[in-house]
Design a protein around this motif. Sequence first.
Motif, short mmCIF file in Angstrom:
data_model
loop_
_atom_site.label_atom_id
_atom_site.label_comp_id
_atom_site.label_asym_id
_atom_site.label_seq_id
_atom_site.Cartn_x
_atom_site.Cartn_y
_atom_site.Cartn_z
N LYS A 641 36.30 46.76 45.10
CA LYS A 641 37.01 45.86 46.01
C LYS A 641 36.16 44.65 46.37
N ALA A 642 34.86 44.83 46.49
CA ALA A 642 33.97 43.70 46.78
C ALA A 642 33.97 42.71 45.62
N VAL A 643 33.89 43.22 44.39
CA VAL A 643 33.90 42.34 43.21
C VAL A 643 35.26 41.66 43.07
N GLN A 644 36.31 42.42 43.32
CA GLN A 644 37.67 41.87 43.22
C GLN A 644 37.85 40.69 44.17
N ARG A 645 37.43 40.86 45.41
CA ARG A 645 37.66 39.83 46.42
C ARG A 645 36.63 38.71 46.37
N SER A 646 35.38 39.05 46.14
CA SER A 646 34.33 38.04 46.20
C SER A 646 34.19 37.24 44.91
N ALA A 647 34.39 37.89 43.77
CA ALA A 647 34.23 37.22 42.49
C ALA A 647 35.55 36.76 41.90
N ALA A 649 37.86 38.59 40.65
CA ALA A 649 38.20 39.38 39.47
C ALA A 649 39.59 39.97 39.62
N ILE A 650 40.25 40.19 38.48
CA ILE A 650 41.52 40.91 38.46
C ILE A 650 41.21 42.37 38.17
N ALA A 651 41.61 43.26 39.08
CA ALA A 651 41.37 44.70 38.91
C ALA A 651 42.64 45.35 38.39
#
Length: 692
Positions: A641-647, A649-651
Amino acid sequence: MTRSVYVTGIDRGDGRQVVELGVMELLTRQVDRVGVFRPLVHDGPDRLFELLRARYRLAQDPATVYGLSYGEASVIQAEQGTDELVSRLVDRFHRVAREYEVVLVLGTDFADTQLPDELALNARLANEFGASVLPVVGGRKQAAESVLAEIRNAHRAYEGLGCDVIAMIANRVAREDREAVQRGVDTRLPVPCYVLPDDAALSAPTVAQITHALDGKVLLGDSAGLSRDALDFVFGGAMLPNLLTALTPGCMVVTPGDRADLVVGTLASHSAGTPPIAGVLLTLGEVPSPEILALADRLAPGTPVISVATNSFPTAAELFSLEGKLNAATPRKAETALGLFERYVDTSDLVKRVSAPSTTRVTPMMFEHKLLEQARSDRRRVVLPEGTEERVLHASEVLLRRGVCDLTLLGPDEQIRKKAADLGIDLSGAQILDPQTSELREQFAAEYAALRAHKGVTVELAGDVVADVNYFGTLMVQQGLADGMVSGSVHSTAATIRPAFEIIKTKADASIVSSVFFMCLADKVLVYGDCAVNPDPNAEQLADIAIQSAATAAQFGVEPRIAMLSYSTGTSGSGADVDKVREATELVRSRRPDLLIEGPIQYDAAVEPTVAATKLPDSEVAGQASVLIFPDLNTGNNTYKAVQRSAGAIAVGPVLQGLRKPVNDLSRGALVQDIVNTVAITAIQAQGPSQA
């Protein structure tokens, strides 16, 4: 050197936009940076480019897309000659080509251009651009032999002018003639020719386009209703019973505005789904009373009711001259166009002929394109238990129009069809089953009772259980009536996957069911596991998750290089948590010595080459890991979730693994595209060897 594809024609009315959209889809699957160039343009908005820009998130400056206007080109050609015109266009093309890996060139449209020998101009431009040529021939209202002659003549003309013709496309051919034309070209041309049939949904105007063309006023209807295709026009002037028998699916009912009985009657018929209509067009500038409009809105919410000032005859003349257009405001037409292109064009062969430069980058869009293509290559059936949910219905339409898989929707037949009619969604290609009334319910009850007899489940109790849509869908998968199931947009994770644990169960070589997310970053796809199912796996389970995740990654084209994540790297740390990861890593190495794996390893050392060079300089995985295994659910869920929101990214996921047959869970906040992707993933999982 930039590779370019020049899509051109021989005359107006060939419906070339379908081909241009299809080629753009192919190119964006191969490379990240695709440019667009239209040498000559009419004044006013360019509908196709706006569609391409919106759909493929093009960052290209619109000012660079166009060479010259037709008016400017005509003056230059008349006063300074063709060489000067071509020179200017070549210069402007190369400004685009320098910035992109591949360029899609949209040839002239042969419509009121005032240019002499337009075909020769397109051929010369293609040669000067160094572009391969894909000519399109229109076949509407032509006999098969006439279409064949046009195709041969077009190929001879472009090849004779020195063009690199990679294939031919015949578009808008009568459906009954398509196979005959295809057989004819297969034996008479040195390059492939793909024959696309005429499609009423593509040429049909939307209700919004009709409203704009007739300067109409929207009395009722929402954006979904206005986007419906008007596949036919039925003119109402007779008594209601006679009109109802004339209605056809997707028709636009045209009636005088003072015929309240016809307005109410046709909308009531639409509400019942017999048949669903596109909307109602009222002539003469007459508007029903507020009470009638209120009743109409309750009968068929969202269905358009449009008022125009003209009477029926000039309205009819205008309607029959309208033709549907692909643009950014008609995304459903775009899905239909792509579905048609992908069904009748050998896309894998065409990609090879285009020879677009390969890239190691995998963007989110490229990954999504690949999912749909891979699912379509070996079509499977997926059951969707949430058949009455609006997002599921919209996703179903996309999947059906693109030919991604076959679908079964679960729920009350009448309720699903009414909801689809209200949304203007065509479900003619889907199977609809109601678990409450299906003849399969008794069979499934007996099957479930036998499976759960050790838990005291009787046939009578099982009859109630299998009426639940998730249990019914899971049993369809178990019995081979569907290849996979996707649920969870309105159900909890437990409600979605509990039936799979009870009925489908785990594979023989899997100790647990786990999950992965495909994390689509700007330039690559990483696989994260397990971020959704197992709270605190032991070493044995963690090893199982790693092996499962590597297999899932490989199935979707991600070369598995496994990083077993921890708060320390190599031998730098100790303690129960690190020891668990170290033990799991050794278990994987002993069971699957063919897999590249490193652990324990910190996240930065796993993905960043500069950090890896310091901490694990001799590792084959450090700095280039593609499968990242988290030690527990707390770490994994928060990280994704951190990578999805901060970077940004599409999860994509969670994708369940370890089951004998594929069942996948959606987030209750899933968007339509999320559902489309998850269904495609499920269909691809079903293409693997059966574990039943």
